[in-house]
Motif scaffolding. Sequence first.
Motif, PDB file in Angstrom:
ATOM      1  N   THR A  23      35.332  39.182  47.609  1.00  0.00           N
ATOM      2  CA  THR A  23      36.326  40.056  48.233  1.00  0.00           C
ATOM      3  C   THR A  23      35.544  41.122  48.970  1.00  0.00           C
ATOM      4  O   THR A  23      34.447  41.497  48.566  1.00  0.00           O
ATOM      5  N   ASP A  24      36.118  41.604  50.035  1.00  0.00           N
ATOM      6  CA  ASP A  24      35.493  42.672  50.803  1.00  0.00           C
ATOM      7  C   ASP A  24      35.728  43.993  50.076  1.00  0.00           C
ATOM      8  O   ASP A  24      36.372  44.053  49.033  1.00  0.00           O
ATOM      9  N   ASN A  25      35.232  45.078  50.614  1.00  0.00           N
ATOM     10  CA  ASN A  25      35.478  46.397  50.046  1.00  0.00           C
ATOM     11  C   ASN A  25      36.948  46.779  50.224  1.00  0.00           C
ATOM     12  O   ASN A  25      37.598  46.391  51.192  1.00  0.00           O
ATOM     13  N   GLU A  26      37.461  47.514  49.254  1.00  0.00           N
ATOM     14  CA  GLU A  26      38.822  48.067  49.271  1.00  0.00           C
ATOM     15  C   GLU A  26      39.911  46.996  49.314  1.00  0.00           C
ATOM     16  O   GLU A  26      40.981  47.205  49.869  1.00  0.00           O
ATOM     17  N   GLY A  78      33.837  43.303  46.026  1.00  0.00           N
ATOM     18  CA  GLY A  78      33.308  44.443  46.765  1.00  0.00           C
ATOM     19  C   GLY A  78      33.589  45.780  46.081  1.00  0.00           C
ATOM     20  O   GLY A  78      34.181  45.848  45.000  1.00  0.00           O
ATOM     21  N   ASP A  79      33.186  46.851  46.722  1.00  0.00           N
ATOM     22  CA  ASP A  79      33.385  48.207  46.202  1.00  0.00           C
ATOM     23  C   ASP A  79      34.839  48.637  46.371  1.00  0.00           C
ATOM     24  O   ASP A  79      35.525  48.226  47.304  1.00  0.00           O
ATOM     25  N   ALA A  80      35.275  49.495  45.454  1.00  0.00           N
ATOM     26  CA  ALA A  80      36.588  50.171  45.530  1.00  0.00           C
ATOM     27  C   ALA A  80      37.758  49.186  45.621  1.00  0.00           C
ATOM     28  O   ALA A  80      38.706  49.400  46.350  1.00  0.00           O
ATOM     29  N   ASN A  81      37.686  48.083  44.887  1.00  0.00           N
ATOM     30  CA  ASN A  81      38.777  47.097  44.830  1.00  0.00           C
ATOM     31  C   ASN A  81      39.776  47.501  43.747  1.00  0.00           C
ATOM     32  O   ASN A  81      39.436  48.210  42.796  1.00  0.00           O
ATOM     33  N   GLY A 134      31.610  45.245  42.308  1.00  0.00           N
ATOM     34  CA  GLY A 134      31.142  46.423  43.026  1.00  0.00           C
ATOM     35  C   GLY A 134      31.566  47.732  42.356  1.00  0.00           C
ATOM     36  O   GLY A 134      32.437  47.759  41.478  1.00  0.00           O
ATOM     37  N   GLU A 136      33.161  51.455  41.697  1.00  0.00           N
ATOM     38  CA  GLU A 136      34.476  52.089  41.848  1.00  0.00           C
ATOM     39  C   GLU A 136      35.616  51.072  41.952  1.00  0.00           C
ATOM     40  O   GLU A 136      36.628  51.328  42.587  1.00  0.00           O
ATOM     41  N   THR A 137      35.443  49.912  41.322  1.00  0.00           N
ATOM     42  CA  THR A 137      36.493  48.898  41.294  1.00  0.00           C
ATOM     43  C   THR A 137      37.326  49.073  40.032  1.00  0.00           C
ATOM     44  O   THR A 137      36.783  49.229  38.942  1.00  0.00           O
TER      45      THR A 137
END
Length: 161
Positions: A23-26, A78-81, A134, A136-137
């Motif tokens: 998955t990409d970020n966010e 990814g980050d922040a998911n 990642g 902050e997920t």
Amino acid sequence: MDLASAGTLGRLFYSELDTLAFTDNEAQLTADNGDITISSIANHQTDVDATGGQGGVITVGGATAKTTLKSHTYATVGDANQIIADNGTVTISALTDNIEVNTRAVTDTPAEFAGKNESEAISIVESDTLAEIGGETFINAGHVTVKSDVNNVSIKSITDA
């Protein structure tokens, strides 16, 4: 028939393979009453053969076979998911299930008087398998599994001179 003969044969194989699930970020993934799975599975097989030969009164022959296989198998978030599976299971899985490399070099130089055979078989395998989450997920699930594994690795280099 040749009085003298010489020859060599070379075979090279190079492959770099990526098997990716990500998955990409966010990203936001939601399964109201189910499971969420992000997985990658890789299977690689290669066969490389080199056969060389010469004939005569005096002969020299050779064969070289070289296989290089680079495998990257990744399952990443990814980050922040935000991943929400309520009471379900979230699975992030990377599996290199099979790597099979067969490299073979054969030389046959029959000679009436004098002959020399040389064979070389080289197998190079570089493999990395990674499952990661990642920074902050946020994951809300009944069960979370993050795993990476490698099974069934067979590497053969065979020469016959």
